[in-house]
Design a protein around this motif. Structure first.
Motif, PDB file in Angstrom:
ATOM      1  N   LEU A  99       0.638  -1.115   0.047  1.00  0.00           N
ATOM      2  CA  LEU A  99       0.047   0.135  -0.127  1.00  0.00           C
ATOM      3  C   LEU A  99       0.997   1.262   0.094  1.00  0.00           C
ATOM      4  O   LEU A  99       1.944   1.279   1.133  1.00  0.00           O
ATOM      5  CB  LEU A  99      -0.980   0.060   1.372  1.00  0.00           C
ATOM      6  CG  LEU A  99      -1.934  -1.145   1.319  1.00  0.00           C
ATOM      7  CD1 LEU A  99      -2.966  -1.057   2.642  1.00  0.00           C
ATOM      8  CD2 LEU A  99      -2.561  -1.415  -0.008  1.00  0.00           C
ATOM      9  N   GLN A 131      -8.887   5.751   3.658  1.00  0.00           N
ATOM     10  CA  GLN A 131      -8.256   5.554   2.183  1.00  0.00           C
ATOM     11  C   GLN A 131      -8.823   4.227   1.634  1.00  0.00           C
ATOM     12  O   GLN A 131      -8.683   3.345   2.358  1.00  0.00           O
ATOM     13  CB  GLN A 131      -6.714   5.626   2.522  1.00  0.00           C
ATOM     14  CG  GLN A 131      -6.166   7.092   2.955  1.00  0.00           C
ATOM     15  CD  GLN A 131      -4.720   7.048   3.163  1.00  0.00           C
ATOM     16  OE1 GLN A 131      -4.201   6.538   4.146  1.00  0.00           O
ATOM     17  NE2 GLN A 131      -4.035   7.150   1.943  1.00  0.00           N
ATOM     18  N   PHE A 148      -7.854   1.802  -1.230  1.00  0.00           N
ATOM     19  CA  PHE A 148      -6.547   1.318  -2.165  1.00  0.00           C
ATOM     20  C   PHE A 148      -7.042   0.077  -3.081  1.00  0.00           C
ATOM     21  O   PHE A 148      -7.942  -0.812  -2.624  1.00  0.00           O
ATOM     22  CB  PHE A 148      -5.314   0.615  -1.210  1.00  0.00           C
ATOM     23  CG  PHE A 148      -4.734   1.653  -0.175  1.00  0.00           C
ATOM     24  CD1 PHE A 148      -3.746   2.474  -0.835  1.00  0.00           C
ATOM     25  CD2 PHE A 148      -5.191   1.779   0.887  1.00  0.00           C
ATOM     26  CE1 PHE A 148      -3.297   3.372  -0.031  1.00  0.00           C
ATOM     27  CE2 PHE A 148      -4.889   2.866   1.842  1.00  0.00           C
ATOM     28  CZ  PHE A 148      -3.660   3.618   1.628  1.00  0.00           C
ATOM     29  N   ARG A 201      -2.636   1.047  -4.924  1.00  0.00           N
ATOM     30  CA  ARG A 201      -2.776   2.689  -5.167  1.00  0.00           C
ATOM     31  C   ARG A 201      -4.028   3.067  -4.353  1.00  0.00           C
ATOM     32  O   ARG A 201      -5.124   2.638  -4.648  1.00  0.00           O
ATOM     33  CB  ARG A 201      -2.690   2.775  -6.627  1.00  0.00           C
ATOM     34  CG  ARG A 201      -1.583   2.230  -7.309  1.00  0.00           C
ATOM     35  CD  ARG A 201      -1.784   2.214  -8.899  1.00  0.00           C
ATOM     36  NE  ARG A 201      -2.922   1.463  -9.156  1.00  0.00           N
ATOM     37  CZ  ARG A 201      -3.128   1.134 -10.518  1.00  0.00           C
ATOM     38  NH1 ARG A 201      -2.161   1.491 -11.598  1.00  0.00           N
ATOM     39  NH2 ARG A 201      -4.160   0.483 -10.714  1.00  0.00           N
ATOM     40  N   GLU A 202      -3.934   4.450  -3.772  1.00  0.00           N
ATOM     41  CA  GLU A 202      -5.175   5.125  -3.325  1.00  0.00           C
ATOM     42  C   GLU A 202      -6.011   5.642  -4.378  1.00  0.00           C
ATOM     43  O   GLU A 202      -5.611   6.170  -5.478  1.00  0.00           O
ATOM     44  CB  GLU A 202      -4.818   6.090  -2.536  1.00  0.00           C
ATOM     45  CG  GLU A 202      -5.971   7.024  -1.793  1.00  0.00           C
ATOM     46  CD  GLU A 202      -5.471   8.218  -0.939  1.00  0.00           C
ATOM     47  OE1 GLU A 202      -6.441   8.972  -0.730  1.00  0.00           O
ATOM     48  OE2 GLU A 202      -4.398   8.237  -0.442  1.00  0.00           O
TER      49      GLU A 202
END
Length: 288
Positions: free
Chosen positions: A68, A103, A105, A110-111
């Motif tokens: 992450l 958040q 992911f 990837r966010e």
């Protein structure tokens, strides 16, 4: 007093024992996840954001690794959505963390999205439909809420007539149903948002201070409590309006001792317990 030993469930592979366990959980499908960093975070001394590694151990023992990128919470909650995406959330929503508190992911780490669910997260659990359940502790009066994975609030306890919901001590999410045991009166609260006639059922309960709850059929088990009852395992039977207490015992680690410092996750009939150094999960299953 009868002692019940946890059954070994999932272990962090030894090749990753040199890393710091930032947090860990067991998702709604039974996979265990560890969020790892190179070293333990230092209050006020770390440069945010930072990269982390998720080690996932499936119920069949298969191991998956997901990196992450740019996690912003020093002490996050973690869970996995049914489509494979991960959710990481800061327990406190303050200053820069507010709008970016949660958040999302993608499978490549990837966010893709961020949003806020409010300060003081005690529990964060994803259900089978991909909704995010949040139980707050007493610094946020929001109680219990359910969000979708895009950050839209889809259910709240505000109008649910749950008495004196000041702190969500225990939260169990399985399927699309949640069970909670909140401070101060510790009723057992059954929440079924998809049931229009009676989405919430509140049952009176005499067990105080439980940190985890398991439910199976007409039976319930509460784990934890205050002081000398921190390792208590209290059983009960469900009626339409109350929990009728039954036997009380102790829950121990698989090799016998009490867990000491631990994490707990409640999922349906199961209570998962992870003791320091947080490299292994054990399970108590009420259905066994």
């Amino acid at each position: 007093m009868q002692k019940t030993a946890l059954t070994p469930y999932a272990h962090l592979p030894r090749s990753h024992h040199d890393r710091h366990v930032l947090t860990s959980t067991v998702d709604v499908f039974g996979a265990a996840h560890w969020l790892l960093t190179e070293r333990a975070p230092q209050p006020g001394g770390d440069v945010l954001p930072f990269d982390t590694l998720v080690v996932s151990v499936q119920p069949d023992g298969d191991v998956e690794l997901t990196e992450l990128s740019a996690v912003r919470a020093r002490w996050p909650h973690l869970d996995r959505l049914p489509d494979g995406r991960f959710v990481a959330a800061a327990s406190r929503a303050r200053r820069y963390e507010d709008a970016n508190q949660v958040q999302i992911f993608d499978a490549l780490g990837r966010e893709t999205l961020s949003f806020s669910v409010g300060d003081a997260i005690e529990h964060l659990l994803v259900d089978e439909a991909g909704h995010i359940w949040v139980g707050h502790f007493d610094e946020n009066p929001a109680g219990i809420r359910r969000w979708n994975a895009t950050g839209r609030l889809v259910w709240t306890s505000d109008d649910a007539h749950i008495p004196d919901l000041f702190d969500c001590y225990a939260l169990n999410v399985s399927g699309t149903t949640a069970w909670a045991c909140p401070y101060t009166d510790f009723p057992l609260v059954e929440i079924r948002p998809n049931r229009p006639d009676q989405p919430v059922t509140v049952r009176a309960n005499s067990v105080r201070g439980a940190k985890a709850v398991a439910v199976h059929g007409g039976r319930v088990a509460f784990y934890g409590g205050y002081g000398e009852e921190r390792d208590r395992l209290a059983h009960g039977e469900l009626t339409e309006t109350s929990v009728e207490p039954k036997e009380v015992g102790l829950l121990s680690l698989p090799d016998g001792p009490a867990p000491g410092r631990r994490r707990v996750v409640s999922r349906g009939s199961r209570i998962y317990v992870q003791a320091e150094p947080f490299s292994a999960w054990g399970v108590f299953d009420l259905s066994s």
